[in-house]
Design a protein around this motif. Structure first.
Motif, PDB file in Angstrom:
ATOM      1  N   TYR A 274       0.854  -1.169   0.000  1.00  0.00           N
ATOM      2  CA  TYR A 274       0.000   0.000   0.000  1.00  0.00           C
ATOM      3  C   TYR A 274       0.900   1.231   0.000  1.00  0.00           C
ATOM      4  CZ  TYR A 274       1.123  -0.577   4.954  1.00  0.00           C
ATOM      5  OH  TYR A 274       1.788  -0.757   6.137  1.00  0.00           O
ATOM      6  N   PHE A 275       0.345   2.380  -0.397  1.00  0.00           N
ATOM      7  CA  PHE A 275       1.149   3.590  -0.469  1.00  0.00           C
ATOM      8  C   PHE A 275       1.608   3.993   0.936  1.00  0.00           C
ATOM      9  CE2 PHE A 275      -0.882   4.220  -4.664  1.00  0.00           C
ATOM     10  CZ  PHE A 275       0.268   4.480  -5.392  1.00  0.00           C
ATOM     11  N   HIS A 276       2.891   4.291   1.033  1.00  0.00           N
ATOM     12  CA  HIS A 276       3.482   4.640   2.317  1.00  0.00           C
ATOM     13  C   HIS A 276       4.632   5.614   2.096  1.00  0.00           C
ATOM     14  CE1 HIS A 276       5.737   1.218   0.694  1.00  0.00           C
ATOM     15  NE2 HIS A 276       6.792   1.792   1.257  1.00  0.00           N
ATOM     16  N   ARG A 277       5.082   6.204   3.158  1.00  0.00           N
ATOM     17  CA  ARG A 277       6.196   7.146   3.093  1.00  0.00           C
ATOM     18  C   ARG A 277       7.253   6.722   4.106  1.00  0.00           C
ATOM     19  NH1 ARG A 277       3.369  12.858   3.938  1.00  0.00           N
ATOM     20  NH2 ARG A 277       2.270  11.591   5.490  1.00  0.00           N
ATOM     21  N   ARG A 278       8.380   6.299   3.607  1.00  0.00           N
ATOM     22  CA  ARG A 278       9.519   5.981   4.452  1.00  0.00           C
ATOM     23  C   ARG A 278      10.786   6.134   3.636  1.00  0.00           C
ATOM     24  NH1 ARG A 278       8.937  -0.631   5.097  1.00  0.00           N
ATOM     25  NH2 ARG A 278       9.337  -1.158   2.916  1.00  0.00           N
ATOM     26  N   LEU A 284      15.168  -1.955  -6.841  1.00  0.00           N
ATOM     27  CA  LEU A 284      15.677  -2.790  -7.939  1.00  0.00           C
ATOM     28  C   LEU A 284      16.696  -3.814  -7.480  1.00  0.00           C
ATOM     29  CD1 LEU A 284      16.017  -0.152 -10.816  1.00  0.00           C
ATOM     30  CD2 LEU A 284      14.124  -1.710 -10.350  1.00  0.00           C
ATOM     31  N   TRP A 285      17.757  -3.416  -6.776  1.00  0.00           N
ATOM     32  CA  TRP A 285      18.809  -4.341  -6.375  1.00  0.00           C
ATOM     33  C   TRP A 285      18.896  -4.428  -4.858  1.00  0.00           C
ATOM     34  CZ3 TRP A 285      19.641  -0.933 -10.477  1.00  0.00           C
ATOM     35  CH2 TRP A 285      19.810  -1.551 -11.730  1.00  0.00           C
ATOM     36  N   ARG A 286      19.428  -5.547  -4.381  1.00  0.00           N
ATOM     37  CA  ARG A 286      19.555  -5.768  -2.935  1.00  0.00           C
ATOM     38  C   ARG A 286      20.432  -4.717  -2.278  1.00  0.00           C
ATOM     39  NH1 ARG A 286      19.159 -10.449   0.336  1.00  0.00           N
ATOM     40  NH2 ARG A 286      20.378 -10.304   2.238  1.00  0.00           N
ATOM     41  N   SER A 287      21.443  -4.255  -2.995  1.00  0.00           N
ATOM     42  CA  SER A 287      22.380  -3.288  -2.421  1.00  0.00           C
ATOM     43  C   SER A 287      21.875  -1.853  -2.508  1.00  0.00           C
ATOM     44  CB  SER A 287      23.730  -3.397  -3.134  1.00  0.00           C
ATOM     45  OG  SER A 287      23.585  -3.196  -4.536  1.00  0.00           O
ATOM     46  N   TRP A 288      20.795  -1.610  -3.250  1.00  0.00           N
ATOM     47  CA  TRP A 288      20.286  -0.251  -3.401  1.00  0.00           C
ATOM     48  C   TRP A 288      19.176  -0.042  -2.376  1.00  0.00           C
ATOM     49  CZ3 TRP A 288      18.507   2.239  -8.689  1.00  0.00           C
ATOM     50  CH2 TRP A 288      18.341   3.606  -8.510  1.00  0.00           C
ATOM     51  N   VAL A 289      19.551   0.310  -1.172  1.00  0.00           N
ATOM     52  CA  VAL A 289      18.607   0.551  -0.084  1.00  0.00           C
ATOM     53  C   VAL A 289      18.989   1.862   0.595  1.00  0.00           C
ATOM     54  CG1 VAL A 289      17.573  -0.353   2.026  1.00  0.00           C
ATOM     55  CG2 VAL A 289      18.351  -1.933   0.255  1.00  0.00           C
ATOM     56  N   PRO A 290      18.320   2.961   0.267  1.00  0.00           N
ATOM     57  CA  PRO A 290      18.653   4.223   0.931  1.00  0.00           C
ATOM     58  C   PRO A 290      18.343   4.148   2.424  1.00  0.00           C
ATOM     59  CG  PRO A 290      16.657   4.447  -0.388  1.00  0.00           C
ATOM     60  CD  PRO A 290      17.226   3.108  -0.706  1.00  0.00           C
ATOM     61  N   LYS A 291      19.258   4.683   3.238  1.00  0.00           N
ATOM     62  CA  LYS A 291      19.097   4.666   4.685  1.00  0.00           C
ATOM     63  C   LYS A 291      18.901   6.067   5.266  1.00  0.00           C
ATOM     64  CE  LYS A 291      19.842   0.189   5.162  1.00  0.00           C
ATOM     65  NZ  LYS A 291      18.805  -0.741   5.664  1.00  0.00           N
ATOM     66  N   THR A 292      19.430   7.070   4.589  1.00  0.00           N
ATOM     67  CA  THR A 292      19.340   8.440   5.087  1.00  0.00           C
ATOM     68  C   THR A 292      18.517   9.280   4.119  1.00  0.00           C
ATOM     69  OG1 THR A 292      21.381   9.122   3.967  1.00  0.00           O
ATOM     70  CG2 THR A 292      21.591   8.180   6.181  1.00  0.00           C
ATOM     71  N   TYR A 293      18.180  10.485   4.550  1.00  0.00           N
ATOM     72  CA  TYR A 293      17.413  11.382   3.678  1.00  0.00           C
ATOM     73  C   TYR A 293      18.225  11.797   2.452  1.00  0.00           C
ATOM     74  CZ  TYR A 293      13.693  11.846   7.129  1.00  0.00           C
ATOM     75  OH  TYR A 293      12.647  11.592   7.972  1.00  0.00           O
ATOM     76  N   ALA A 294      19.538  11.943   2.624  1.00  0.00           N
ATOM     77  CA  ALA A 294      20.376  12.302   1.480  1.00  0.00           C
ATOM     78  C   ALA A 294      20.388  11.175   0.445  1.00  0.00           C
ATOM     79  CB  ALA A 294      21.797  12.605   1.953  1.00  0.00           C
ATOM     80  N   TYR A 296      18.065   8.972   0.045  1.00  0.00           N
ATOM     81  CA  TYR A 296      16.716   8.907  -0.537  1.00  0.00           C
ATOM     82  C   TYR A 296      16.540   9.983  -1.611  1.00  0.00           C
ATOM     83  CZ  TYR A 296      11.617   8.622  -0.716  1.00  0.00           C
ATOM     84  OH  TYR A 296      10.322   8.475  -1.137  1.00  0.00           O
ATOM     85  N   ALA A 297      17.050  11.185  -1.345  1.00  0.00           N
ATOM     86  CA  ALA A 297      16.955  12.255  -2.338  1.00  0.00           C
ATOM     87  C   ALA A 297      17.728  11.897  -3.606  1.00  0.00           C
ATOM     88  CB  ALA A 297      17.474  13.566  -1.745  1.00  0.00           C
ATOM     89  N   GLY A 298      18.903  11.286  -3.447  1.00  0.00           N
ATOM     90  CA  GLY A 298      19.657  10.849  -4.619  1.00  0.00           C
ATOM     91  C   GLY A 298      18.924   9.785  -5.407  1.00  0.00           C
ATOM     92  N   THR A 299      18.241   8.891  -4.698  1.00  0.00           N
ATOM     93  CA  THR A 299      17.459   7.854  -5.379  1.00  0.00           C
ATOM     94  C   THR A 299      16.316   8.461  -6.178  1.00  0.00           C
ATOM     95  OG1 THR A 299      17.999   6.250  -3.646  1.00  0.00           O
ATOM     96  CG2 THR A 299      16.082   5.777  -5.020  1.00  0.00           C
ATOM     97  N   VAL A 300      15.639   9.436  -5.610  1.00  0.00           N
ATOM     98  CA  VAL A 300      14.546  10.106  -6.323  1.00  0.00           C
ATOM     99  C   VAL A 300      15.069  10.774  -7.589  1.00  0.00           C
ATOM    100  CG1 VAL A 300      12.907  12.025  -6.185  1.00  0.00           C
ATOM    101  CG2 VAL A 300      13.106  10.419  -4.281  1.00  0.00           C
ATOM    102  N   ALA A 301      16.240  11.424  -7.504  1.00  0.00           N
ATOM    103  CA  ALA A 301      16.814  12.089  -8.687  1.00  0.00           C
ATOM    104  C   ALA A 301      17.142  11.082  -9.784  1.00  0.00           C
ATOM    105  CB  ALA A 301      18.066  12.868  -8.277  1.00  0.00           C
ATOM    106  N   VAL A 302      17.693   9.937  -9.408  1.00  0.00           N
ATOM    107  CA  VAL A 302      18.030   8.914 -10.409  1.00  0.00           C
ATOM    108  C   VAL A 302      16.768   8.376 -11.076  1.00  0.00           C
ATOM    109  CG1 VAL A 302      19.027   6.621 -10.714  1.00  0.00           C
ATOM    110  CG2 VAL A 302      20.192   8.294  -9.274  1.00  0.00           C
ATOM    111  N   VAL A 303      15.711   8.165 -10.300  1.00  0.00           N
ATOM    112  CA  VAL A 303      14.457   7.665 -10.868  1.00  0.00           C
ATOM    113  C   VAL A 303      13.877   8.682 -11.855  1.00  0.00           C
ATOM    114  CG1 VAL A 303      12.092   6.993 -10.325  1.00  0.00           C
ATOM    115  CG2 VAL A 303      13.970   6.210  -8.884  1.00  0.00           C
ATOM    116  N   ILE A 304      13.972   9.951 -11.547  1.00  0.00           N
ATOM    117  CA  ILE A 304      13.506  10.980 -12.491  1.00  0.00           C
ATOM    118  C   ILE A 304      14.307  10.913 -13.787  1.00  0.00           C
ATOM    119  CG2 ILE A 304      13.371  13.470 -12.863  1.00  0.00           C
ATOM    120  CD1 ILE A 304      12.751  13.794  -9.911  1.00  0.00           C
ATOM    121  N   LEU A 305      15.599  10.698 -13.680  1.00  0.00           N
ATOM    122  CA  LEU A 305      16.433  10.584 -14.885  1.00  0.00           C
ATOM    123  C   LEU A 305      16.050   9.368 -15.715  1.00  0.00           C
ATOM    124  CD1 LEU A 305      19.959  11.561 -13.499  1.00  0.00           C
ATOM    125  CD2 LEU A 305      18.429  12.940 -14.915  1.00  0.00           C
ATOM    126  N   PHE A 306      15.598   8.298 -15.060  1.00  0.00           N
ATOM    127  CA  PHE A 306      15.143   7.123 -15.811  1.00  0.00           C
ATOM    128  C   PHE A 306      13.999   7.503 -16.757  1.00  0.00           C
ATOM    129  CE2 PHE A 306      16.538   3.685 -12.532  1.00  0.00           C
ATOM    130  CZ  PHE A 306      17.830   3.843 -12.981  1.00  0.00           C
TER     131      PHE A 306
END
Length: 483
Positions: A274-278, A284-294, A296-306
């Protein structure tokens, strides 16, 4: 009546029991005060009884030891009246006797029963908890106490031989207080419940724990269930596990109810459907797990580039097709340059499908480039789909925003590129175009006979209109506009 303390060894460990009995003679009963006058040996007619009394005097605790024992009993909630009651070794067989209220099941016998139970069925949940306590993964005495573990195992498997003594001792009508003060772990999943829950979960959704817990081999169903429910807490089979953790407090059972998941958790964030915020989310990959807000922000930027890249690759494919078409016009290569074959007779006027499907000339490597680019585009699209399926609000919005920005940046690119190519495309002339030599003069002076003008440019304009409708290019310059 006389009150005393009997200091005796039982099962290899010294234990204290309060003894109350009638004083039939000076040789019976021990006095509380070690300084009290003892009977003279000549006052008894039984040397054997005297010898026994002397041995008891040697075993009698000192005054300081007596005080310490009284304090320990009071700390355990035993009143002086209860402390004075005897607790014979027959209490496990006669647990309803009033004098058995303060009976303590020897620790050695507790460990023997636990060893027997866990040797016969090492995959029982109670044995899993015992192993965690021995490995110091759990340290709370309310869970790791031997009597508590024995009670938990015998509640799960009461018919096993290792539970015979406990079942009798703590059965119906028992007055032994240890049975109530060391009750089983609350809401503990049973052996059959934990196994069945794992089997049902693995049938619906294969997980990492399913490899270590199968119907033929499941060495620790409680640890497997714990890890599976930590990874996917919303599965219906985890309701039983959640009740167990809540009833005992997650801190007391942190090894099972925390991130470790009984040592079988994948260590990845749980999958929420269900939709959540954390912040922490597997991307995508086991090693790609953001832990901090920084992160997470980098992950959001990469997804936008996709998303932007996906639209850009599709635009590139369109522009390449247009450019190759212009190149073909420069080389005067007609689109219908198929191998010569006799014209088909009606109604089969269309060319064979095989000839239309087979690439010709440079179309081979052009199709190869298009295929690679299309594969990249589809890969990015499916990555975005999987990211959106995490139901993470921030990542979902990043996927949508990426496609929106991609269209914003590239939507006008193909149109402008097409206009540029049309401007630089040379005018086409048809080999069938037979314009009269005085066509320009006739057009400039204005012919009164418009029918003659139409006849003069008939063949030319007919051919040019055919090419224009097929390829989308302007008519040849030798064909004037018809009035």
């Amino acid at each position: 009546l006389s009150q005393g303390l009997l200091w005796q060894g039982r099962g290899g460990a010294d234990q204290v029991q309060m003894l109350t009995q009638p004083a039939e003679g000076p040789q019976q009963g021990l006095q509380l005060d070690s300084t009290q006058e003892q009977p003279h040996p000549q006052q008894t007619e039984q040397p054997a009884a005297l010898e026994q009394q002397e041995q008891q005097q040697q075993q009698q605790p000192s005054a300081e030891q007596q005080l310490q024992i009284r304090r320990q009993l009071m700390d355990n909630g035993v009143s002086p009246t209860q402390a004075a009651a005897p607790a014979p070794d027959t209490c496990p067989d006669t647990p309803t006797a009033p004098e058995c209220a303060t009976y303590k099941y020897p620790a050695e016998r507790v460990q023997q029963d636990l060893d027997a139970l866990c040797s016969a069925m090492p995959d029982m949940p109670g044995c899993s908890v015992r192993n965690a306590c021995q490995a110091h993964e759990l340290t709370d005495e309310r869970v790791c106490n031997g009597m508590v573990l024995l009670a938990t195992l015998c509640e799960d498997m009461p018919s096993m031989s290792g539970c015979r003594t406990y079942d009798t001792m703590c059965g119906k009508g028992s007055v032994i207080q240890e049975c109530s003060t060391h009750a089983p772990i609350r809401r503990m999943p049973s052996w059959s419940e934990s196994r069945q829950a794992m089997f049902d979960m693995c049938e619906d959704h294969p997980m990492q724990q399913c490899a270590s817990c199968t119907k033929t081999h499941c060495p620790d169903p409680l640890a497997s269930l714990s890890g599976a429910c930590i990874d996917m807490p919303d599965m219906p089979e985890c309701a039983m596990f959640d009740r167990w953790c809540q009833a005992n407090g997650e801190g007391r059972l942190a090894y099972y109810c925390g991130e470790d998941g009984g040592g079988s958790s994948s260590g990845l964030p749980s999958m929420l459907m269900y939709f959540h915020r954390r912040v922490s989310e597997t991307v995508l990959w086991r090693s790609w797990v953001p832990k901090t807000y920084a992160e997470y922000a980098g992950t959001v930027a990469v997804v936008i580039l996709f998303g932007i890249a996906s639209i850009g690759v599709k635009t590139c494919v369109t522009m390449l097709s247009m450019w190759w078409k212009v190149q073909a016009s420069y080389e005067h290569m007609p689109l219908n340059s198929f191998p010569s074959s006799p014209p088909p007779s009606p109604p089969f006027a269309a060319p064979p499908l095989l000839l239309c499907w087979m690439p010709h000339g440079p179309q081979w490597w052009q199709n190869a480039i298009k295929s690679v680019l299309m594969g990249i585009s589809i890969l990015l699209d499916y990555w975005n789909m999987l990211i959106a399926m995490t139901f993470n609000v921030g990542l979902f919005c990043a996927v949508i925003l990426g496609y929106v920005l991609g269209v914003f940046f590239f939507a006008s690119f193909p149109e402008n590129y097409a206009m540029h190519l049309q401007m630089m495309t040379p005018p086409k002339t048809s080999v069938d175009c037979e314009c009269p030599s005085n066509m320009d003069k006739v057009v400039k002076e204005g012919a009164e006979d418009t029918q003659a003008l139409k006849t003069a440019g008939k063949s030319c304009c007919k051919a040019s209109q055919q090419e224009e409708s097929m390829e989308g290019f302007a008519a040849p310059a030798c064909c004037p506009e018809m009035p």
